[in-house]
Write an enzyme that holds these catalytic residues in place. Structure first.
Site, short mmCIF file in Angstrom:
data_model
loop_
_atom_site.label_atom_id
_atom_site.label_comp_id
_atom_site.label_asym_id
_atom_site.label_seq_id
_atom_site.Cartn_x
_atom_site.Cartn_y
_atom_site.Cartn_z
N ASP A 71 0.83 -1.21 0.00
CA ASP A 71 0.00 0.00 0.00
C ASP A 71 0.86 1.26 0.00
O ASP A 71 2.03 1.24 0.42
CB ASP A 71 -0.86 0.05 1.27
CG ASP A 71 -1.99 -0.98 1.24
OD1 ASP A 71 -2.02 -1.82 0.34
OD2 ASP A 71 -2.83 -0.92 2.16
N HIS A 213 4.04 -2.09 3.08
CA HIS A 213 4.06 -0.75 2.47
C HIS A 213 5.39 -0.55 1.77
O HIS A 213 6.45 -0.60 2.42
CB HIS A 213 3.85 0.32 3.56
CG HIS A 213 2.52 0.20 4.25
ND1 HIS A 213 2.28 -0.73 5.23
CD2 HIS A 213 1.35 0.87 4.06
CE1 HIS A 213 1.02 -0.63 5.62
NE2 HIS A 213 0.44 0.35 4.94
NI NI Z 1 -2.54 3.11 3.37
#
Ligand code: NI
Length: 246
Positions: A71, A213
């Site tokens: 993400d 991430h």
């Molecule tokens: Ni996010």
């Protein structure tokens, strides 16, 4: 020495001898007991280890699938490092990108798509969709869809709503499939490669979706180690569409 004294002496000697024999015999029995106990313990430990290794080897199947998802990117340095590492390993992943980060990195999106990764929507500026107006929410989603389609030629079908919340009305309106996760090592918080790897590898099972991430170097490094370790355990890395549509 008379006969009575001799008899007494012999009795005492005999008594002492029987005591000694009893002592040594019981010592041998005890030592045998302890040694058997240790052996059976060692045997059971080595059996258990072999069993679990065997079980895991036996269950290495083509069907053990898992998805790496990233993400908040793309990041101009770390996402490229990640793409290089994934390519080297033949591992496919899913990227839920932010429109604001993708706007000036369309070449990275294009590369993701060309190399077989899936790209999904993570809104334009990481808003919590349930906490903004419907118009704002729709713009956040549609603007990001346009960037993805403009860069890759493919309209996204999946969304990971920031903070995991997607109002039903928006889901119907945007026609995107929400994708959450099942393993969250909180990589953005710990910022530690080893602890992220340990968390994910210790929990990984067939069908899991791992949340990471790609805007952190520690997470990118962890992802590549996770890819190596889980591949060695027989996992195949797939994109989330392959996982949800099996
Ligand atoms: Ni996010």
């Amino acid at each position: 020495m008379n006969i009575i004294k001799l008899e007494k002496l012999l009795k005492n000697v005999f008594f002492l001898l029987s005591l000694l024999i009893t002592f040594f015999a019981s010592d041998i029995v005890y030592k045998d007991y302890v040694s058997n106990k240790i052996n059976s313990c060692l045997n059971s430990i080595s059996c258990e280890t072999t069993d679990s290794v065997n079980t895991s080897n036996d269950s290495i199947p083509a069907t053990k699938r898992i998805a790496l998802t990233f993400d908040d990117g793309p990041h101009p340095i770390y996402t490229i490092k990640l793409l290089d590492g994934l390519k080297e390993r033949g591992v496919k992943a899913t990227f839920f990108i932010l429109g604001t980060n993708a706007a000036n990195n369309s070449d990275i999106l294009k590369r993701m798509s060309e190399e077989g990764h899936l790209i999904g929507n993570h809104t334009f500026s990481h808003v919590q969709l349930s906490k903004v107006s419907v118009d704002k929410a729709i713009n956040e989603i549609n603007d990001t869809n346009s960037i993805i389609e403009g860069s890759t030629g493919v309209a996204p079908r999946f969304i990971r709503p920031p903070y995991g919340s997607l109002p039903r009305s928006l889901q119907a309106e945007t026609n995107l499939i929400p994708v959450l996760w099942s393993i969250d090592p909180r990589d953005w918080c710990v910022l530690n490669t080893d602890s992220v790897v340990k968390h994910v590898v210790s929990k990984a099972k067939d069908g899991d979706i791992i949340l990471l991430h790609d805007i952190f170097e520690t997470s990118v490094d962890a992802a590549l180690i996770i890819a190596d370790q889980l591949s060695a355990q027989g996992f195949t890395f797939v994109t989330v569409d392959q996982l949800t549509e099996k």
